[in-house]
Design a protein around this motif. Structure first.
Motif, PDB file in Angstrom:
ATOM      1  N   ILE A  22     -14.338   6.007  -3.290  1.00  0.00           N
ATOM      2  CA  ILE A  22     -14.018   4.293  -3.185  1.00  0.00           C
ATOM      3  C   ILE A  22     -14.368   4.006  -1.887  1.00  0.00           C
ATOM      4  O   ILE A  22     -13.871   4.596  -0.669  1.00  0.00           O
ATOM      5  CB  ILE A  22     -12.555   4.212  -3.218  1.00  0.00           C
ATOM      6  CG1 ILE A  22     -12.048   4.537  -4.832  1.00  0.00           C
ATOM      7  CG2 ILE A  22     -12.202   2.795  -3.184  1.00  0.00           C
ATOM      8  CD1 ILE A  22     -10.606   4.785  -5.018  1.00  0.00           C
ATOM      9  N   ALA A  23     -15.160   3.068  -1.575  1.00  0.00           N
ATOM     10  CA  ALA A  23     -15.870   2.823  -0.224  1.00  0.00           C
ATOM     11  C   ALA A  23     -15.147   2.022   0.594  1.00  0.00           C
ATOM     12  O   ALA A  23     -13.951   1.396   0.179  1.00  0.00           O
ATOM     13  CB  ALA A  23     -17.083   1.610  -0.542  1.00  0.00           C
ATOM     14  N   LYS A  24     -15.163   2.298   1.992  1.00  0.00           N
ATOM     15  CA  LYS A  24     -14.290   1.686   3.002  1.00  0.00           C
ATOM     16  C   LYS A  24     -14.019   0.184   2.829  1.00  0.00           C
ATOM     17  O   LYS A  24     -15.238  -0.124   2.897  1.00  0.00           O
ATOM     18  CB  LYS A  24     -14.641   2.261   4.144  1.00  0.00           C
ATOM     19  CG  LYS A  24     -13.840   1.702   5.501  1.00  0.00           C
ATOM     20  CD  LYS A  24     -14.297   2.234   6.759  1.00  0.00           C
ATOM     21  CE  LYS A  24     -13.314   1.786   7.914  1.00  0.00           C
ATOM     22  NZ  LYS A  24     -13.767   2.162   9.142  1.00  0.00           N
ATOM     23  N   GLY A  25     -13.154  -0.308   2.901  1.00  0.00           N
ATOM     24  CA  GLY A  25     -12.911  -1.647   2.664  1.00  0.00           C
ATOM     25  C   GLY A  25     -12.818  -2.245   1.354  1.00  0.00           C
ATOM     26  O   GLY A  25     -12.352  -3.477   1.226  1.00  0.00           O
ATOM     27  N   GLU A  26     -13.104  -1.421   0.251  1.00  0.00           N
ATOM     28  CA  GLU A  26     -13.269  -1.778  -0.985  1.00  0.00           C
ATOM     29  C   GLU A  26     -11.733  -1.751  -1.542  1.00  0.00           C
ATOM     30  O   GLU A  26     -11.177  -1.011  -1.316  1.00  0.00           O
ATOM     31  CB  GLU A  26     -13.807  -1.084  -2.075  1.00  0.00           C
ATOM     32  CG  GLU A  26     -14.213  -1.311  -3.375  1.00  0.00           C
ATOM     33  CD  GLU A  26     -15.007  -0.232  -4.172  1.00  0.00           C
ATOM     34  OE1 GLU A  26     -14.999  -0.498  -5.239  1.00  0.00           O
ATOM     35  OE2 GLU A  26     -15.433   0.419  -3.606  1.00  0.00           O
ATOM     36  N   LEU A  27     -11.444  -3.024  -2.366  1.00  0.00           N
ATOM     37  CA  LEU A  27     -10.143  -3.038  -2.687  1.00  0.00           C
ATOM     38  C   LEU A  27      -9.731  -1.899  -3.860  1.00  0.00           C
ATOM     39  O   LEU A  27     -10.810  -1.618  -4.624  1.00  0.00           O
ATOM     40  CB  LEU A  27      -9.721  -4.315  -3.612  1.00  0.00           C
ATOM     41  CG  LEU A  27      -9.556  -5.635  -2.696  1.00  0.00           C
ATOM     42  CD1 LEU A  27      -9.488  -6.756  -3.505  1.00  0.00           C
ATOM     43  CD2 LEU A  27      -8.249  -5.445  -1.667  1.00  0.00           C
ATOM     44  N   ARG A  28      -8.484  -1.459  -3.690  1.00  0.00           N
ATOM     45  CA  ARG A  28      -8.185  -0.117  -4.870  1.00  0.00           C
ATOM     46  C   ARG A  28      -6.810  -0.353  -5.368  1.00  0.00           C
ATOM     47  O   ARG A  28      -6.116  -1.030  -4.765  1.00  0.00           O
ATOM     48  CB  ARG A  28      -8.496   1.144  -3.832  1.00  0.00           C
ATOM     49  CG  ARG A  28      -7.473   1.449  -2.868  1.00  0.00           C
ATOM     50  CD  ARG A  28      -8.017   2.491  -2.196  1.00  0.00           C
ATOM     51  NE  ARG A  28      -7.036   2.801  -0.938  1.00  0.00           N
ATOM     52  CZ  ARG A  28      -7.035   3.807  -0.137  1.00  0.00           C
ATOM     53  NH1 ARG A  28      -7.631   4.653  -0.397  1.00  0.00           N
ATOM     54  NH2 ARG A  28      -6.147   3.944   0.916  1.00  0.00           N
ATOM     55  N   LEU A  29      -6.421   0.269  -6.280  1.00  0.00           N
ATOM     56  CA  LEU A  29      -5.400   0.251  -6.874  1.00  0.00           C
ATOM     57  C   LEU A  29      -4.703   1.589  -6.645  1.00  0.00           C
ATOM     58  O   LEU A  29      -5.444   2.744  -6.837  1.00  0.00           O
ATOM     59  CB  LEU A  29      -5.331   0.156  -8.240  1.00  0.00           C
ATOM     60  CG  LEU A  29      -4.137   0.317  -9.278  1.00  0.00           C
ATOM     61  CD1 LEU A  29      -3.002  -0.664  -8.962  1.00  0.00           C
ATOM     62  CD2 LEU A  29      -4.309   0.417 -10.792  1.00  0.00           C
ATOM     63  N   GLY A  30      -3.464   1.710  -6.069  1.00  0.00           N
ATOM     64  CA  GLY A  30      -2.749   2.871  -5.992  1.00  0.00           C
ATOM     65  C   GLY A  30      -1.473   2.860  -6.808  1.00  0.00           C
ATOM     66  O   GLY A  30      -0.864   2.117  -6.818  1.00  0.00           O
ATOM     67  N   GLU A  31      -1.518   4.246  -7.741  1.00  0.00           N
ATOM     68  CA  GLU A  31      -0.512   4.149  -8.699  1.00  0.00           C
ATOM     69  C   GLU A  31       0.516   5.388  -8.035  1.00  0.00           C
ATOM     70  O   GLU A  31       0.323   6.551  -7.913  1.00  0.00           O
ATOM     71  CB  GLU A  31      -1.214   4.733  -9.863  1.00  0.00           C
ATOM     72  CG  GLU A  31      -0.008   5.004 -11.080  1.00  0.00           C
ATOM     73  CD  GLU A  31      -0.429   5.485 -12.410  1.00  0.00           C
ATOM     74  OE1 GLU A  31       0.202   5.866 -13.166  1.00  0.00           O
ATOM     75  OE2 GLU A  31      -1.814   5.671 -12.260  1.00  0.00           O
ATOM     76  N   ARG A  32       1.768   5.044  -7.801  1.00  0.00           N
ATOM     77  CA  ARG A  32       2.779   5.755  -6.985  1.00  0.00           C
ATOM     78  C   ARG A  32       3.408   6.573  -8.122  1.00  0.00           C
ATOM     79  O   ARG A  32       4.067   5.982  -8.953  1.00  0.00           O
ATOM     80  CB  ARG A  32       3.673   4.774  -6.389  1.00  0.00           C
ATOM     81  CG  ARG A  32       3.009   4.072  -5.519  1.00  0.00           C
ATOM     82  CD  ARG A  32       2.467   4.727  -3.972  1.00  0.00           C
ATOM     83  NE  ARG A  32       3.350   5.649  -3.358  1.00  0.00           N
ATOM     84  CZ  ARG A  32       3.655   5.754  -2.208  1.00  0.00           C
ATOM     85  NH1 ARG A  32       3.195   4.855  -1.349  1.00  0.00           N
ATOM     86  NH2 ARG A  32       4.415   6.639  -1.873  1.00  0.00           N
ATOM     87  N   LEU A  33       3.533   7.776  -8.183  1.00  0.00           N
ATOM     88  CA  LEU A  33       4.289   8.905  -9.163  1.00  0.00           C
ATOM     89  C   LEU A  33       5.031   9.855  -8.069  1.00  0.00           C
ATOM     90  O   LEU A  33       4.669  10.118  -6.933  1.00  0.00           O
ATOM     91  CB  LEU A  33       3.159   9.671  -9.765  1.00  0.00           C
ATOM     92  CG  LEU A  33       2.039   8.703 -10.539  1.00  0.00           C
ATOM     93  CD1 LEU A  33       1.103   9.502 -11.070  1.00  0.00           C
ATOM     94  CD2 LEU A  33       2.891   7.909 -11.722  1.00  0.00           C
ATOM     95  N   PRO A  34       5.939  10.452  -8.954  1.00  0.00           N
ATOM     96  CA  PRO A  34       6.824  11.356  -8.145  1.00  0.00           C
ATOM     97  C   PRO A  34       5.904  12.654  -7.781  1.00  0.00           C
ATOM     98  O   PRO A  34       5.059  12.849  -8.761  1.00  0.00           O
ATOM     99  CB  PRO A  34       7.900  11.894  -9.018  1.00  0.00           C
ATOM    100  CG  PRO A  34       7.833  10.769 -10.403  1.00  0.00           C
ATOM    101  CD  PRO A  34       6.436   9.935 -10.025  1.00  0.00           C
ATOM    102  N   ASN A  35       6.027  13.073  -6.784  1.00  0.00           N
ATOM    103  CA  ASN A  35       5.138  14.265  -6.227  1.00  0.00           C
ATOM    104  C   ASN A  35       5.808  15.753  -7.198  1.00  0.00           C
ATOM    105  O   ASN A  35       7.042  15.987  -6.909  1.00  0.00           O
ATOM    106  CB  ASN A  35       5.397  14.576  -4.813  1.00  0.00           C
ATOM    107  CG  ASN A  35       4.300  15.824  -4.436  1.00  0.00           C
ATOM    108  OD1 ASN A  35       3.630  16.444  -5.305  1.00  0.00           O
ATOM    109  ND2 ASN A  35       4.212  15.849  -3.195  1.00  0.00           N
ATOM    110  N   PRO A  36       5.049  16.284  -8.161  1.00  0.00           N
ATOM    111  CA  PRO A  36       5.367  17.320  -8.817  1.00  0.00           C
ATOM    112  C   PRO A  36       5.736  18.620  -7.928  1.00  0.00           C
ATOM    113  O   PRO A  36       6.294  19.652  -8.118  1.00  0.00           O
ATOM    114  CB  PRO A  36       4.492  17.542  -9.864  1.00  0.00           C
ATOM    115  CG  PRO A  36       3.167  16.875  -9.316  1.00  0.00           C
ATOM    116  CD  PRO A  36       3.386  15.817  -8.434  1.00  0.00           C
TER     117      PRO A  36
END
Length: 67
Positions: A22-36
């Motif tokens: 994912i290139a620097k400055g590009e919009l991205r989706l972050g999916e937050r999940l519990p850390n296993p």
């Protein structure tokens, strides 16, 4: 868990949908999940288009929060 849309702070993260960086400055989706592996949460990053195909529910939740 809250999901987020933000510009990439560096070009190091890879998309969990297509495996491409994912290139620097590009919009991205972050999916937050519990850390296993321990306490807290982890974030899986996606290009917005990959997130729309692979994870439509978290993308819609993030868009609702952003508006």
């Amino acid at each position: 868990m809250s999901h987020l849309i933000e510009p990439a702070s560096s070009g190091r993260a890879k998309c969990r949908g297509c495996g491409m960086p994912i290139a620097k400055g590009e919009l991205r989706l972050g999916e937050r999940l519990p850390n296993p592996f321990g306490d807290g949460e982890m974030t899986l990053w996606f290009h917005l288009t990959c997130g729309a195909y692979k994870r439509p529910e978290p993308l819609l939740e993030a868009l609702e929060v952003a508006s």
